[in-house]
Design a protein around this motif. Structure first.
Motif, PDB file in Angstrom:
ATOM      1  N   SER A  11       0.804  -1.224   0.000  1.00 48.48           N
ATOM      2  CA  SER A  11       0.000   0.000   0.000  1.00 48.48           C
ATOM      3  C   SER A  11       0.837   1.275   0.000  1.00 48.48           C
ATOM      4  N   ASN A  12       2.141   1.164   0.230  1.00 56.30           N
ATOM      5  CA  ASN A  12       3.002   2.346   0.304  1.00 56.30           C
ATOM      6  C   ASN A  12       3.644   2.587  -1.057  1.00 56.30           C
ATOM      7  N   PHE A  13       3.013   3.424  -1.866  1.00 60.93           N
ATOM      8  CA  PHE A  13       3.503   3.700  -3.220  1.00 60.93           C
ATOM      9  C   PHE A  13       3.942   5.163  -3.307  1.00 60.93           C
ATOM     10  N   PRO A  73      -2.823  -2.327 -10.214  1.00 59.71           N
ATOM     11  CA  PRO A  73      -4.215  -1.856 -10.164  1.00 59.71           C
ATOM     12  C   PRO A  73      -4.729  -1.473 -11.547  1.00 59.71           C
ATOM     13  N   SER A  74      -5.975  -1.806 -11.796  1.00 57.05           N
ATOM     14  CA  SER A  74      -6.678  -1.382 -13.002  1.00 57.05           C
ATOM     15  C   SER A  74      -7.981  -0.734 -12.545  1.00 57.05           C
ATOM     16  N   LEU A  75      -7.829   0.491 -12.057  1.00 53.93           N
ATOM     17  CA  LEU A  75      -8.929   1.213 -11.404  1.00 53.93           C
ATOM     18  C   LEU A  75      -9.010   2.634 -11.941  1.00 53.93           C
ATOM     19  N   PRO A  76     -10.199   3.226 -11.910  1.00 46.30           N
ATOM     20  CA  PRO A  76     -10.306   4.641 -12.303  1.00 46.30           C
ATOM     21  C   PRO A  76      -9.629   5.526 -11.267  1.00 46.30           C
ATOM     22  N   ARG A  77      -9.117   6.667 -11.726  1.00 45.86           N
ATOM     23  CA  ARG A  77      -8.488   7.612 -10.801  1.00 45.86           C
ATOM     24  C   ARG A  77      -9.508   8.149  -9.809  1.00 45.86           C
ATOM     25  N   LEU A  78     -10.743   8.353 -10.273  1.00 44.93           N
ATOM     26  CA  LEU A  78     -11.855   8.762  -9.417  1.00 44.93           C
ATOM     27  C   LEU A  78     -13.149   8.365 -10.097  1.00 44.93           C
ATOM     28  N   ALA A  79     -14.245   8.444  -9.360  1.00 45.38           N
ATOM     29  CA  ALA A  79     -15.566   8.163  -9.915  1.00 45.38           C
ATOM     30  C   ALA A  79     -16.525   9.247  -9.449  1.00 45.38           C
ATOM     31  N   ARG A  80     -17.624   9.364 -10.167  1.00 45.83           N
ATOM     32  CA  ARG A  80     -18.688  10.284  -9.787  1.00 45.83           C
ATOM     33  C   ARG A  80     -19.876   9.470  -9.297  1.00 45.83           C
ATOM     34  N   ALA A  81     -20.608  10.022  -8.361  1.00 38.72           N
ATOM     35  CA  ALA A  81     -21.771   9.322  -7.824  1.00 38.72           C
ATOM     36  C   ALA A  81     -22.714   8.933  -8.958  1.00 38.72           C
ATOM     37  N   GLY A  82     -23.066   7.648  -9.011  1.00 33.88           N
ATOM     38  CA  GLY A  82     -23.928   7.132 -10.063  1.00 33.88           C
ATOM     39  C   GLY A  82     -23.182   6.444 -11.190  1.00 33.88           C
ATOM     40  N   ASP A  83     -21.855   6.587 -11.246  1.00 27.70           N
ATOM     41  CA  ASP A  83     -21.068   5.938 -12.298  1.00 27.70           C
ATOM     42  C   ASP A  83     -21.112   4.417 -12.172  1.00 27.70           C
ATOM     43  N   THR A 144     -13.483   4.655  -1.313  1.00 28.33           N
ATOM     44  CA  THR A 144     -13.514   3.202  -1.155  1.00 28.33           C
ATOM     45  C   THR A 144     -12.089   2.664  -1.241  1.00 28.33           C
ATOM     46  N   VAL A 145     -11.743   1.776  -0.330  1.00 29.92           N
ATOM     47  CA  VAL A 145     -10.432   1.136  -0.306  1.00 29.92           C
ATOM     48  C   VAL A 145     -10.586  -0.266  -0.886  1.00 29.92           C
ATOM     49  N   PHE A 146      -9.909  -0.509  -2.001  1.00 30.95           N
ATOM     50  CA  PHE A 146      -9.921  -1.825  -2.635  1.00 30.95           C
ATOM     51  C   PHE A 146      -8.722  -2.632  -2.138  1.00 30.95           C
ATOM     52  N   LEU A 159      -2.507  -6.114  -2.840  1.00 35.50           N
ATOM     53  CA  LEU A 159      -2.478  -4.711  -3.252  1.00 35.50           C
ATOM     54  C   LEU A 159      -3.638  -3.964  -2.619  1.00 35.50           C
ATOM     55  N   GLU A 160      -3.348  -2.782  -2.082  1.00 35.79           N
ATOM     56  CA  GLU A 160      -4.398  -1.909  -1.535  1.00 35.79           C
ATOM     57  C   GLU A 160      -4.371  -0.583  -2.276  1.00 35.79           C
ATOM     58  N   TRP A 161      -5.554  -0.136  -2.736  1.00 37.49           N
ATOM     59  CA  TRP A 161      -5.623   1.081  -3.543  1.00 37.49           C
ATOM     60  C   TRP A 161      -6.922   1.818  -3.215  1.00 37.49           C
ATOM     61  N   LYS A 162      -6.863   3.150  -3.168  1.00 34.49           N
ATOM     62  CA  LYS A 162      -8.024   3.967  -2.806  1.00 34.49           C
ATOM     63  C   LYS A 162      -8.586   4.679  -4.039  1.00 34.49           C
ATOM     64  N   VAL A 163      -9.912   4.719  -4.115  1.00 36.20           N
ATOM     65  CA  VAL A 163     -10.601   5.422  -5.197  1.00 36.20           C
ATOM     66  C   VAL A 163     -11.609   6.389  -4.581  1.00 36.20           C
TER      67      VAL A 163
END
Length: 206
Positions: A11-13, A73-83, A144-146, A159-163
């Motif tokens: 988690s320390n990147f 990680p294969s995650l969006p940098r951020l999301a919008r409510a409802g995405d 959200t913490v994945f 792997l731990e990643w936050k979105v």
């Protein structure tokens, strides 16, 4: 699954593993430092610059950190409510064998909901990579913490990643004025039914 529960999470990147502006050498002109590398599985450049009076010198080398089984990680940098988005990880197999990899995911924080089984298996040839993704929905603002964990025989990685999830609406500012002897009422229109947000009110007597 329970078999993945004990896998440590990276988690320390950070982009810079170590920085020291002043290291003093011994009489032989040598110096030694120790530091802990971050959790990034990548190549770090090691650079040093030395000076003594009017003499200068520099040196450079590199160190590569890797694992036979690696998650990216294969995650969006951020999301919008409802995405509705795909959230997952890319499994890299750097071992000499073809592996069936078990991948599990957890999501904490409540802002994003996962759909489907939380543990999946993927076939990855040696020297290749494969993506494992879950359908997700951003329920509301927050973070959200994945937590991804993977296992293939004796090889593991975690792997731990936050979105973050943000609101669609930009902050709006409005001003109004009036006079009252007791109380006054102002109406606010919500952008849409169920919209989430906050409100700040500043009052000034003139």
């Amino acid at each position: 699954g329970a078999a993945l529960a004990g896998i440590d999470l990276r988690s320390n990147f950070v982009p810079t593993a170590y920085w020291n502006p002043s290291v003093r050498t011994g009489p032989d002109g040598r110096a030694a430092v120790t530091f802990s590398l971050p959790d990034s599985l990548t190549r770090f450049r090691l650079m040093a610059v030395a000076n003594s009076d009017r003499r200068f010198g520099s040196g450079e080398t590199s160190v590569t950190i890797s694992k036979p089984l690696m998650l990216r990680p294969s995650l969006p940098r951020l999301a919008r409510a409802g995405d509705r988005v795909a959230c997952g990880a890319v499994v890299h197999n750097y071992s000499k064998d073809i592996s069936t990899v078990t991948v599990g995911v957890e999501a904490a924080g409540g802002a994003i909901a996962l759909r489907g089984p939380l543990t999946r298996e993927v076939y990855v040839e040696n020297g290749k990579a494969a993506e494992v993704a879950w359908d997700c929905e951003a329920l509301g603002t927050g973070e959200t913490v994945f937590k991804f964990r993977a296992s293939a025989g004796a090889e593991t990685d975690g792997l731990e990643w936050k979105v973050p999830v943000k609101s669609w609406e930009p902050r709006e500012y409005a001003a109004t004025s009036g006079a009252t002897a007791a109380q006054a009422e102002e109406s606010l229109q919500m952008p849409y039914a169920g919209a989430r947000g906050d409100i700040a009110v500043d009052l000034s007597a003139t």
